[in-house]
Write an enzyme that holds these catalytic residues in place. Structure first.
Site, PDB file in Angstrom:
ATOM      1  N   ASN A   1      39.644  34.623  41.774  1.00  0.00           N
ATOM      2  CA  ASN A   1      38.994  33.704  40.820  1.00  0.00           C
ATOM      3  C   ASN A   1      39.091  34.243  39.390  1.00  0.00           C
ATOM      4  OD1 ASN A   1      37.133  35.773  41.020  1.00  0.00           O
ATOM      5  ND2 ASN A   1      35.429  34.479  41.741  1.00  0.00           N
TER       6      ASN A   1
ATOM      7  N   GLU B   1      39.312  38.885  42.850  1.00  0.00           N
ATOM      8  CA  GLU B   1      37.977  38.317  42.731  1.00  0.00           C
ATOM      9  C   GLU B   1      37.216  39.121  41.664  1.00  0.00           C
ATOM     10  OE1 GLU B   1      35.162  40.216  43.904  1.00  0.00           O
ATOM     11  OE2 GLU B   1      33.869  38.680  43.048  1.00  0.00           O
TER      12      GLU B   1
ATOM     13  N   ASP C   1      24.221  33.015  40.939  1.00  0.00           N
ATOM     14  CA  ASP C   1      24.228  33.202  42.398  1.00  0.00           C
ATOM     15  C   ASP C   1      23.508  34.474  42.806  1.00  0.00           C
ATOM     16  OD1 ASP C   1      26.433  34.576  41.256  1.00  0.00           O
ATOM     17  OD2 ASP C   1      27.491  34.589  43.165  1.00  0.00           O
ATOM     18  N   ASP C   2      23.547  35.515  41.956  1.00  0.00           N
ATOM     19  CA  ASP C   2      22.719  36.705  42.208  1.00  0.00           C
ATOM     20  C   ASP C   2      21.243  36.304  42.263  1.00  0.00           C
ATOM     21  OD1 ASP C   2      25.025  37.262  40.233  1.00  0.00           O
ATOM     22  OD2 ASP C   2      24.693  39.232  41.090  1.00  0.00           O
TER      23      ASP C   2
ATOM     24  N   HIS D   1      28.046  32.603  46.086  1.00  0.00           N
ATOM     25  CA  HIS D   1      28.646  33.759  46.750  1.00  0.00           C
ATOM     26  C   HIS D   1      27.610  34.775  47.245  1.00  0.00           C
ATOM     27  CE1 HIS D   1      32.362  32.374  44.719  1.00  0.00           C
ATOM     28  NE2 HIS D   1      31.666  32.338  43.616  1.00  0.00           N
ATOM     29  N   ASP D   2      26.788  35.251  46.318  1.00  0.00           N
ATOM     30  CA  ASP D   2      25.915  36.391  46.619  1.00  0.00           C
ATOM     31  C   ASP D   2      24.876  36.034  47.677  1.00  0.00           C
ATOM     32  OD1 ASP D   2      25.869  37.369  43.096  1.00  0.00           O
ATOM     33  OD2 ASP D   2      27.395  37.577  44.654  1.00  0.00           O
TER      34      ASP D   2
ATOM     35  N   ASN E   1      34.173  40.609  41.036  1.00  0.00           N
ATOM     36  CA  ASN E   1      33.441  41.869  41.213  1.00  0.00           C
ATOM     37  C   ASN E   1      34.386  43.050  41.375  1.00  0.00           C
ATOM     38  OD1 ASN E   1      30.951  40.654  41.008  1.00  0.00           O
ATOM     39  ND2 ASN E   1      30.689  40.403  43.223  1.00  0.00           N
TER      40      ASN E   1
HETATM   41  O1  RIB Z   1      33.364  36.310  42.262  1.00  0.00           O
HETATM   42  C1  RIB Z   1      32.014  36.015  42.516  1.00  0.00           C
HETATM   43  C2  RIB Z   1      31.136  37.164  42.131  1.00  0.00           C
HETATM   44  O2  RIB Z   1      31.303  37.462  40.740  1.00  0.00           O
HETATM   45  C3  RIB Z   1      29.643  36.863  42.308  1.00  0.00           C
HETATM   46  O3  RIB Z   1      28.965  38.040  42.642  1.00  0.00           O
HETATM   47  C4  RIB Z   1      29.231  36.403  40.954  1.00  0.00           C
HETATM   48  O4  RIB Z   1      27.839  36.627  40.695  1.00  0.00           O
HETATM   49  C5  RIB Z   1      30.071  37.279  40.072  1.00  0.00           C
HETATM   50  O5  RIB Z   1      29.412  38.537  39.970  1.00  0.00           O
HETATM   51 CA    CA Z   2      27.085  38.731  41.312  1.00  0.00          CA
END
Ligand code: RIB
Ligand code: CA
Length: 314
Positions: free
Chosen positions: A159, A165, A14-15, A243-244, A167
């Site tokens: 998650n 979460e 996702d980044d 997400h990102d 990060n």
């Molecule tokens: O929880 C989602 C985040 O954690 C996103 O930034 C994903 O790339 C991971 O880094």
């Molecule tokens: Ca990320």
């Protein structure tokens, strides 16, 4: 005028989409990217970031490598437990033209913000280790950061754990420093990203655009959908959060998310709750609000924005 942005990434899938949206959007000037330990080891995050920039024909965007492990929890260097969603190296050709820049990411962040006109938005979409280290090493950069837009946090559910979460969970001490730094902060948590899912039909539409960015995004999102269906099914099968990319889209059009300005802090002590973003919606702490926290997102608008930006070429 496009918004100047620095992306701090732990490039995973996702980044990668976030980098392509930021690099190709006419509304963003991507000044550079810094990499941090997170989804995978920082050297792999760097290689993945270089692969993405090479793939979309923008190898000149500077990439600096950053912190290899969290501020305090030195043991946390393993792959994100959900690595079926990211893997280690992205499914792109090895970086050829794009090169890592000399110098540590933290020092480049400090030098760049101090030399700036105070017009560069900082967008961390991985653990906040680089950002917190830069603030601790040179607090004067804070007056030069107009806004920090963070992908991270969660109120309703985590998650990485029930509470947290990824990060924030990977480096809660760093996250606590950043959310309390006193600068304007928008936080794009799971509560928003899980309301803006990208589906297999969207991947087919991306592929039909025929651009390198859209092809790669389809590839990455299909991998994410397989990983989410297998490890953390969403409320809709065959769809996954990216997400990102939602955090970057919020820079382009702030109405893609809905935020509330509330006091937010980060738990660093609890056994079951470490890494939780504690959201004080009812102002029980009597603390002033410090974070614009997103609790909703506009999925159709998000998808339209992805199609518009990833359908572009450099
Ligand atoms: O929880 C989602 C985040 O954690 C996103 O930034 C994903 O790339 C991971 O880094
Ligand atoms: Ca990320």
């Amino acid at each position: 005028m496009p918004t100047k942005v620095i992306l701090d990434v732990d490039t995973g899938t996702d980044d990668a989409v976030a980098l392509m949206v930021a690099a190709l959007s006419p509304d963003i000037e991507l000044i550079g990217a810094t990499t941090v330990n997170g989804n995978t080891a920082v050297h792999s995050c760097t290689e993945n970031t270089l692969r993405v920039l090479d793939w979309i024909g923008l190898p000149q965007i500077p990439v600096h490598q950053g912190m290899t492990r969290p501020l305090a929890r030195q043991q946390m260097t393993q792959l994100n437990p959900a690595s079926r969603i990211h893997g280690d190296l992205l499914d792109l050709p090895p970086a050829a033209t794009a090169r890592i820049q000399p110098g540590h990411a933290v020092d480049w962040l400090i030098d760049t913000f101090l030399a700036s006109d105070g017009d560069i938005t900082l967008v961390p979409v991985g653990p906040l280790t680089n950002v917190a280290t830069a603030i601790q090493k040179e607090p004067r950069i804070l007056e030069k950061i107009p806004e920090i837009v963070i992908m991270g946090g969660a109120h309703d559910h985590g998650n990485s754990t029930a509470s947290a979460e990824f990060n924030i969970w990977l480096d809660p001490e760093a996250a606590r420093i950043v959310v309390n730094c006193g600068r304007p902060i928008r936080m794009v948590p799971l509560d928003a990203t899980h309301r803006a899912l990208v589906s297999l039909d969207d991947c087919r539409a991306l592929r039909a655009l025929g651009t390198p960015a859209a092809e790669a995004a389809a590839r990455f999102v299909e991998k994410r959908i397989e990983g989410y269906d297998a490890t953390q099914p969403m409320h809709r099968a065959s769809a996954a959060p990216v997400h990102d990319a939602l955090a970057v889209c919020a820079i382009i059009d702030s109405t893609v998310i809905t935020t509330q300005f509330i006091p937010v802090d980060v738990e660093t002590g609890g056994e079951l709750s470490v890494g939780r973003t504690v959201c004080d919606f009812r102002f029980r702490s009597r603390k002033p609000p410090n974070v614009h926290f997103a609790m909703d997102a506009d999925e159709p608008k998000f998808i339209r924005m992805l199609m518009e930006t990833l359908g572009r070429t450099a």
